[in-house]
Design an enzyme around this catalytic site. Structure first.
Site, mmCIF file in Angstrom:
data_model
loop_
_atom_site.group_PDB
_atom_site.id
_atom_site.type_symbol
_atom_site.label_atom_id
_atom_site.label_comp_id
_atom_site.label_asym_id
_atom_site.label_seq_id
_atom_site.Cartn_x
_atom_site.Cartn_y
_atom_site.Cartn_z
ATOM 1 N N ASP A 27 0.866 -1.167 0.000
ATOM 2 C CA ASP A 27 0.000 0.000 0.000
ATOM 3 C C ASP A 27 0.908 1.224 0.000
ATOM 4 O OD1 ASP A 27 -2.939 0.611 -0.002
ATOM 5 O OD2 ASP A 27 -2.216 2.039 1.479
ATOM 6 N N HIS B 181 10.822 4.256 -2.267
ATOM 7 C CA HIS B 181 10.016 3.756 -1.165
ATOM 8 C C HIS B 181 9.754 2.252 -1.304
ATOM 9 C CE1 HIS B 181 7.707 4.797 -4.634
ATOM 10 N NE2 HIS B 181 6.516 4.574 -4.122
HETATM 11 P P1 ITT Z 1 -3.325 -2.351 -5.568
HETATM 12 O O1 ITT Z 1 -4.111 -1.916 -4.345
HETATM 13 O O2 ITT Z 1 -4.056 -3.329 -6.401
HETATM 14 O O3 ITT Z 1 -1.934 -2.779 -5.220
HETATM 15 P P2 ITT Z 1 -3.451 0.470 -6.239
HETATM 16 O O4 ITT Z 1 -2.883 1.284 -7.371
HETATM 17 O O5 ITT Z 1 -4.914 0.661 -5.906
HETATM 18 O O6 ITT Z 1 -3.143 -1.064 -6.525
HETATM 19 P P3 ITT Z 1 -2.646 1.694 -3.720
HETATM 20 O O7 ITT Z 1 -4.001 1.737 -3.115
HETATM 21 O O8 ITT Z 1 -1.492 1.295 -2.855
HETATM 22 O O9 ITT Z 1 -2.567 0.716 -4.951
HETATM 23 O O10 ITT Z 1 -2.358 3.128 -4.345
HETATM 24 C C1 ITT Z 1 -1.082 3.488 -4.674
HETATM 25 C C2 ITT Z 1 -1.125 4.713 -5.568
HETATM 26 O O11 ITT Z 1 -0.086 5.618 -5.156
HETATM 27 C C3 ITT Z 1 -0.802 4.342 -6.989
HETATM 28 O O12 ITT Z 1 -1.980 4.012 -7.700
HETATM 29 C C4 ITT Z 1 -0.121 5.611 -7.493
HETATM 30 O O13 ITT Z 1 -1.073 6.572 -7.813
HETATM 31 C C5 ITT Z 1 0.622 6.105 -6.257
HETATM 32 N N1 ITT Z 1 1.989 5.545 -6.221
HETATM 33 C C6 ITT Z 1 2.468 4.604 -5.369
HETATM 34 N N2 ITT Z 1 3.740 4.288 -5.654
HETATM 35 C C7 ITT Z 1 4.087 5.051 -6.703
HETATM 36 C C8 ITT Z 1 5.262 5.167 -7.466
HETATM 37 O O14 ITT Z 1 6.325 4.407 -7.229
HETATM 38 N N3 ITT Z 1 5.274 6.042 -8.477
HETATM 39 C C9 ITT Z 1 4.194 6.790 -8.752
HETATM 40 N N4 ITT Z 1 3.029 6.726 -8.103
HETATM 41 C C10 ITT Z 1 2.970 5.867 -7.068
#
Ligand code: ITT
Length: 194
Positions: free
Chosen positions: A71, A182
């Site tokens: 997350d 991260h």
């Molecule tokens: P899953 O829950 O299925 O893993 P998700 O995209 O919904 O997918 P999250 O709820 O953890 O996952 O949301 C993470 C969001 O944060 C992701 O969709 C991006 O918008 C942002 N994010 C996280 N890591 C990132 C990265 O390395 N580079 C750019 N944006 C990032």
């Protein structure tokens, strides 16, 4: 046969990075799709830790195998750490990142560099079939760029400027991003307990 780990994500950008970061691990890593798991998970936690644990345990209960979940999100200090845990849902899941990134840049219009500080946060949870759950957190500090730049990575990478390299994480090679990110940090910590 190699032991398996299921990675509870539907985000292909994350999955690409995860495979690269964990490539030396003595496990086969399967995405939800590859494992044929299709469950609806409500991410209603208030912290990255809570949501990572919700995802990992929900999938572990469904398949009985070791499950990891990520997350993550972007915290912008000037916007009281928005979009934070709402990063994927910010402005609606179907809004393109070209638009989301432009809106964030517009919201910081006229804000000087020293107040544009931001960080990516990643919490990885590991849920084991015996019920044990562990989490590890990684962060990368930077600031919000004045213009989007770069084509690599995914999500908010084009607006996340990393001063030490004078470029956004979308301008970094995948190897360089994984070294500093991260996600790289959190996954290398979780790798130690697998
Ligand atoms: P899953 O829950 O299925 O893993 P998700 O995209 O919904 O997918 P999250 O709820 O953890 O996952 O949301 C993470 C969001 O944060 C992701 O969709 C991006 O918008 C942002 N994010 C996280 N890591 C990132 C990265 O390395 N580079 C750019 N944006 C990032």
């Amino acid at each position: 046969m190699k032991k398996r780990i299921i990675f509870a994500t539907g985000n292909e950008g994350k999955m690409r990075e995860i495979r690269e970061i964990l490539k030396d691990l003595d496990y086969e890593i399967l995405s939800l799709k590859e494992a044929g798991i299709d469950i609806d998970i409500v991410e209603d936690g208030e912290t990255f830790e809570e949501n990572a644990v919700i995802k990992a345990t929900a999938v572990m209960r469904a398949c009985g195998e070791i499950v990891l979940a990520d997350d993550s999100g972007l915290e912008i200090d000037y916007l009281n750490k928005e979009p934070g845990v709402m990063s994927a849902r910010y402005m609606g899941e179907n809004t393109s990142y070209r638009i989301k990134n432009q809106i964030l840049i517009d919201r910081l219009d006229g804000v000087p560099d020293e107040k544009r500080t931001a960080r990516f946060v990643c919490v990885v949870a590991a849920a084991f079939p015996d019920g044990r759950v562990e989490t590890r957190r990684g962060t990368i500090e930077g600031r919000i760029a004045h213009e989007p730049a770069g084509e690599n990575g995914f999500g908010y990478d084009p607006i996340f400027y990393y001063p030490e390299r004078k470029m956004t994480t979308a301008q970094m090679s995948p190897e360089e991003k994984n070294k500093l990110s991260h996600r790289g940090k959190a996954l290398r910590l979780i790798r130690e307990i697998l």
